[in-house]
Write a protein that holds these residues in place. Structure first.
Motif, PDB file in Angstrom:
ATOM      1  N   THR A  70     119.322  57.782  84.411  1.00  0.00           N
ATOM      2  CA  THR A  70     119.514  56.413  83.935  1.00  0.00           C
ATOM      3  C   THR A  70     119.751  56.400  82.436  1.00  0.00           C
ATOM      4  OG1 THR A  70     117.149  56.085  83.571  1.00  0.00           O
ATOM      5  CG2 THR A  70     118.014  55.512  85.755  1.00  0.00           C
ATOM      6  N   SER A  71     119.315  57.441  81.765  1.00  0.00           N
ATOM      7  CA  SER A  71     119.487  57.585  80.316  1.00  0.00           C
ATOM      8  C   SER A  71     119.758  59.048  80.012  1.00  0.00           C
ATOM      9  CB  SER A  71     118.220  57.141  79.565  1.00  0.00           C
ATOM     10  OG  SER A  71     117.810  55.839  79.938  1.00  0.00           O
ATOM     11  N   PHE A  72     120.427  59.307  78.909  1.00  0.00           N
ATOM     12  CA  PHE A  72     120.650  60.690  78.463  1.00  0.00           C
ATOM     13  C   PHE A  72     121.184  61.543  79.609  1.00  0.00           C
ATOM     14  CE2 PHE A  72     117.069  58.891  76.056  1.00  0.00           C
ATOM     15  CZ  PHE A  72     117.606  58.900  74.783  1.00  0.00           C
ATOM     16  N   THR A  73     122.436  61.365  79.926  1.00  0.00           N
ATOM     17  CA  THR A  73     123.037  61.950  81.124  1.00  0.00           C
ATOM     18  C   THR A  73     123.556  63.376  80.935  1.00  0.00           C
ATOM     19  OG1 THR A  73     125.209  60.994  80.590  1.00  0.00           O
ATOM     20  CG2 THR A  73     123.722  59.667  81.938  1.00  0.00           C
ATOM     21  N   ASP A  74     123.224  64.014  79.827  1.00  0.00           N
ATOM     22  CA  ASP A  74     123.762  65.353  79.567  1.00  0.00           C
ATOM     23  C   ASP A  74     123.432  66.344  80.678  1.00  0.00           C
ATOM     24  OD1 ASP A  74     124.846  64.468  77.236  1.00  0.00           O
ATOM     25  OD2 ASP A  74     123.584  65.650  75.887  1.00  0.00           O
ATOM     26  N   ASN A  75     122.205  66.280  81.206  1.00  0.00           N
ATOM     27  CA  ASN A  75     121.811  67.272  82.206  1.00  0.00           C
ATOM     28  C   ASN A  75     122.647  67.175  83.478  1.00  0.00           C
ATOM     29  OD1 ASN A  75     119.889  68.043  80.391  1.00  0.00           O
ATOM     30  ND2 ASN A  75     118.137  67.272  81.541  1.00  0.00           N
ATOM     31  N   SER A  76     122.982  65.973  83.882  1.00  0.00           N
ATOM     32  CA  SER A  76     123.796  65.808  85.082  1.00  0.00           C
ATOM     33  C   SER A  76     125.281  66.026  84.798  1.00  0.00           C
ATOM     34  CB  SER A  76     123.575  64.421  85.701  1.00  0.00           C
ATOM     35  OG  SER A  76     123.924  63.399  84.782  1.00  0.00           O
ATOM     36  N   ARG A  77     125.580  66.271  83.533  1.00  0.00           N
ATOM     37  CA  ARG A  77     126.968  66.553  83.153  1.00  0.00           C
ATOM     38  C   ARG A  77     127.112  68.002  82.661  1.00  0.00           C
ATOM     39  NH1 ARG A  77     130.455  62.865  83.239  1.00  0.00           N
ATOM     40  NH2 ARG A  77     131.758  63.807  81.603  1.00  0.00           N
ATOM     41  N   TYR A  78     126.092  68.804  82.947  1.00  0.00           N
ATOM     42  CA  TYR A  78     126.157  70.258  82.743  1.00  0.00           C
ATOM     43  C   TYR A  78     126.437  70.647  81.292  1.00  0.00           C
ATOM     44  CZ  TYR A  78     127.792  68.918  87.445  1.00  0.00           C
ATOM     45  OH  TYR A  78     127.976  68.292  88.649  1.00  0.00           O
ATOM     46  N   THR A  79     125.878  69.877  80.369  1.00  0.00           N
ATOM     47  CA  THR A  79     126.125  70.149  78.956  1.00  0.00           C
ATOM     48  C   THR A  79     125.521  71.486  78.521  1.00  0.00           C
ATOM     49  OG1 THR A  79     126.189  67.785  78.458  1.00  0.00           O
ATOM     50  CG2 THR A  79     125.796  69.277  76.613  1.00  0.00           C
ATOM     51  N   THR A  80     124.339  71.806  79.035  1.00  0.00           N
ATOM     52  CA  THR A  80     123.699  73.077  78.694  1.00  0.00           C
ATOM     53  C   THR A  80     124.297  74.190  79.540  1.00  0.00           C
ATOM     54  OG1 THR A  80     121.644  71.941  78.121  1.00  0.00           O
ATOM     55  CG2 THR A  80     121.522  74.317  78.524  1.00  0.00           C
ATOM     56  N   VAL A  81     124.763  75.242  78.878  1.00  0.00           N
ATOM     57  CA  VAL A  81     125.407  76.364  79.566  1.00  0.00           C
ATOM     58  C   VAL A  81     124.477  77.572  79.634  1.00  0.00           C
ATOM     59  CG1 VAL A  81     127.328  78.007  79.483  1.00  0.00           C
ATOM     60  CG2 VAL A  81     127.719  75.588  78.933  1.00  0.00           C
ATOM     61  N   ASN A  82     123.781  77.856  78.544  1.00  0.00           N
ATOM     62  CA  ASN A  82     122.943  79.047  78.453  1.00  0.00           C
ATOM     63  C   ASN A  82     121.464  78.674  78.578  1.00  0.00           C
ATOM     64  OD1 ASN A  82     125.442  79.489  76.391  1.00  0.00           O
ATOM     65  ND2 ASN A  82     124.967  81.350  77.531  1.00  0.00           N
TER      66      ASN A  82
END
Length: 474
Positions: A70-82
C-alpha cells in the motif's frame, strides 16, 4: 590504504573457537552454574531463532505475489537486486557447525540426537539459501582462518550434500529416551525431528522433477519410506513469543510500527474469492466497505486510499504470538499428490486424488482451525481433482497453502510455472525474478570464486535477478 574485507562472516567461527580456550585462572574462578561456553542444545536453540526469517520477509512474499504494497512499492517492483547471505554464515550455520565439531554434553540429551538435529537444520538452511542464490560457499565454508576465501559449490553439489546430511540424521537418531533440552520448536521431541528431516528430504527431492527426475524419484521414495509428517501437529511452525525480540514479524510491522503497508494481492484474492475459499477470511481482512478486495500488484505509485479500499493482511496472522509456518504436513501431501501423478509413487490418479483432497482438507484445518467448509470447497468443479489438469491444480492449491512463506512459494512457482503470474508493470524488464543476486561485497571479498560462480550458472546469465538456478529448467 585499501580496505580489505577478510570474510568477516567466517572469522566469527575463529572468535568462537578462541573464546573456548581455557585460561589458567578458569580452574579457580569459573562458576559451574554460569557457563561461559554454550552447550550444543543452546547453540541449536540460537540457530532456531533465525528460522522465522526464512518465511517472514518483506521481499519473499512479493515474488509469488501473496501481498501487495500500500506504500513504498519498491519491494514488489524488484528494486533490490543483491541480497546479503553473510548473516546465515555468521549466525545459524556457525552455531550448527560448532555443534558438529565441538564436544557435546550428554546431560542435554543424547549426543547422537544433538548432532542429528544440527544436520537437519544445516541442510534446511542451505536448501533455503541455494534456492535463492544458486551456487554458494559450502564445502570450504565455515573453516575460520583456514580459508578466508571459500569456493562456491554448485547447487547440484549442495543438494547432494544436503541429502547426505539428512541421510545421516535419519540413521543417527535415537528414539528411546531421545528428547533434547532447550529446543524451541518441538520442545525436544525427537520423533518430530525425525519426521521433519524426512519431510524436508522429500520436498527437496521433488524440486528435481525437471532437472533430474531419476534422482528426485529415488530420494523422494527414500524419505517417504523412512517416515514423514502425518498430522498438523508435526508441522515446523516457529512459535513467536510475547516479547519484542521474538515476536511475529507482521506484528512488529503493523502494530508496533503502525505500518499498514501490506495487503492481499489482487491475483490471490481473484483466485480465492470466486471459490469461497474458507482460508480467505484468515488471510485477509475485509475492506471498509465489508468486502474482500485484492490490491493491484506492483503499482509504480501507491495511492493513500488503498489502505481503506483493499484487504490488509489478516489480523489473526499478525498477532504478537502468531506462529510462522515453515514445513507442513499439507505441503508434504501436495508433494505426494504430484509424485503420484508423475509416476514416482504407485497408485496413479487415484493416489494423486486422495493426497490432493487430503492436502486441501489439512491446509484448511491448519489455517482455520477446523475442516468446516472443506467438503463444499472440494465439491466445486474448479477444485475437484481432474486428471487432465492435475499438475496445475496441485500447484495452484499449494500456492494458496504456502501463503506468507514467500520464498518457498516462489521456488514452487519457478519449478512448475504455476500459478500464472504477471510481473509488476515495467519492473525488471517486465520479468518476475528467478533468483537473487549475491552480496555486492563478494566482488571484492572473494573475487575469483565469485566470478567462477557467476560463470558457472547452468543456463548462463549475469549476477542479477534473471539467471536461473540449476533445477529451474523449463
Amino acid at each position: 590504504m585499501k580496505k580489505i574485507f577478510i570474510y568477516h562472516w567466517l572469522l566469527l567461527s575463529v572468535v568462537v573457537l578462541l573464546s573456548n580456550c581455557k585460561k589458567f585462572s578458569d580452574s579457580v574462578t569459573k562458576d559451574p552454574n554460569k557457563p561461559t561456553k554454550a552447550s550444543g542444545t543452546q547453540l541449536i536453540a540460537n540457530a532456531e531463532l533465525t528460522l522465522p526469517t526464512l518465511s517472514s520477509s518483506p521481499y519473499g512474499v512479493h515474488y509469488p505475489q501473496y501481498l501487495s504494497n500500500t506504500s513504498f512499492t519498491d519491494n514488489s517492483r524488484y528494486t533490490t537486486v543483491n541480497f546479503n547471505f553473510y548473516s546465515f554464515y555468521t549466525g545459524p550455520l556457525n552455531d550448527l557447525e560448532n555443534v558438529l565439531t565441538q564436544p557435546l554434553d550428554a546431560t542435554q540429551g543424547p549426543i547422537a540426537n544433538q548432532i542429528a538435529i544440527a544436520k537437519i537444520l544445516k541442510a534446511y538452511f542451505f536448501w533455503h539459501m541455494t534456492d535463492r542464490w544458486g551456487p554458494l560457499p559450502y564445502s570450504e565454508a565455515l573453516k575460520g582462518r583456514i580459508n578466508f576465501t571459500p569456493k562456491y559449490d554448485s547447487q547440484q553439489a549442495i543438494y547432494t550434500a544436503a541429502f547426505k546430511l539428512l541421510d545421516e540424521a535419519n540413521s543417527g537418531i535415537v528414539t528411546t529416551n531421545g528428547d533434547i533440552k532447550n529446543d524451541i520448536v518441538y520442545n525436544g521431541d525427537i520423533t518430530k525431528w525425525k519426521k521433519l528431516g524426512n519431510t524436508i528430504h522429500l520436498l527437496m527431492a521433488l524440486r528435481l522433477s525437471k532437472v533430474d527426475p531419476g534422482t528426485g524419484s529415488t530420494e523422494f521414495n527414500k524419505a517417504l519410506t523412512r517416515g514423514i509428517m502425518t498430522v498438523n501437529t508435526d508441522n515446523l511452525a516457529y512459535p513467536s513469543a510475547a516479547d519484542p525480540d521474538n515476536e511475529n514479524y507482521w506484528y512488529t510491522s503493523f502494530t508496533r510500527l503502525g505500518r499498514n503497508w501490506f495487503a492481499l494481492s489482487k491475483p490471490l484474492v481473484d483466485y480465492m474469492l470466486p471459490l469461497n475459499d474458507p482460508r480467505l477470511p484468515v488471510f485477509g481482512n475485509k475492506n471498509n466497505a465489508g468486502n474482500y478486495v485484492g490490491l493491484e500488484y506492483g503499482k509504480a505509485v501507491p495511492n493513500s486510499d488503498d489502505i481503506n479500499n483493499v484487504s490488509l493482511l489478516g489480523s489473526s496472522l499478525r498477532q504478537q504470538t502468531s506462529p510462522v509456518y515453515l514445513v507442513t504436513y499439507a505441503q508434504a501431501l501436495f508433494a505426494m499428490a504430484e509424485a503420484a501423478k508423475l509416476g514416482w509413487i504407485g497408485g496413479g490418479d487415484a493416489t494423486a486424488k486422495n493426497n490432493y483432497d487430503l492436502a486441501i482438507q489439512t491446509s484448511i484445518a491448519q489455517w482455520t482451525g477446523s475442516t468446516t467448509g472443506a467438503d463444499a470447497y472440494l465439491a466445486q468443479s474448479q477444485v475437484q481433482y481432474n486428471p487432465a489438469t492435475a499438475i496445475m491444480q496441485i500447484a495452484y492449491q499449494r500456492w494458496v497453502h504456502l501463503f506468507l512463506h514467500g520464498y518457498e512459494g516462489w521456488a514452487e512457482w519457478r519449478r512448475t510455472g504455476y500459478p500464472v503470474l504477471t510481473a509488476a508493470p515495467g519492473a525488471n524488464g517486465d520479468r518476475i525474478p528467478r533468483r537473487e543476486g549475491y552480496p555486492t561485497q563478494e566482488q571484492t571479498n572473494n573475487t575469483g570464486n565469485y566470478q567462477a560462480a557467476v560463470s558457472s550458472f547452468p543456463y548462463g546469465g549475469a549476477d542479477d535477478l534473471n539467471a536461473r538456478v540449476w533445477w529451474d529448467k523449463q
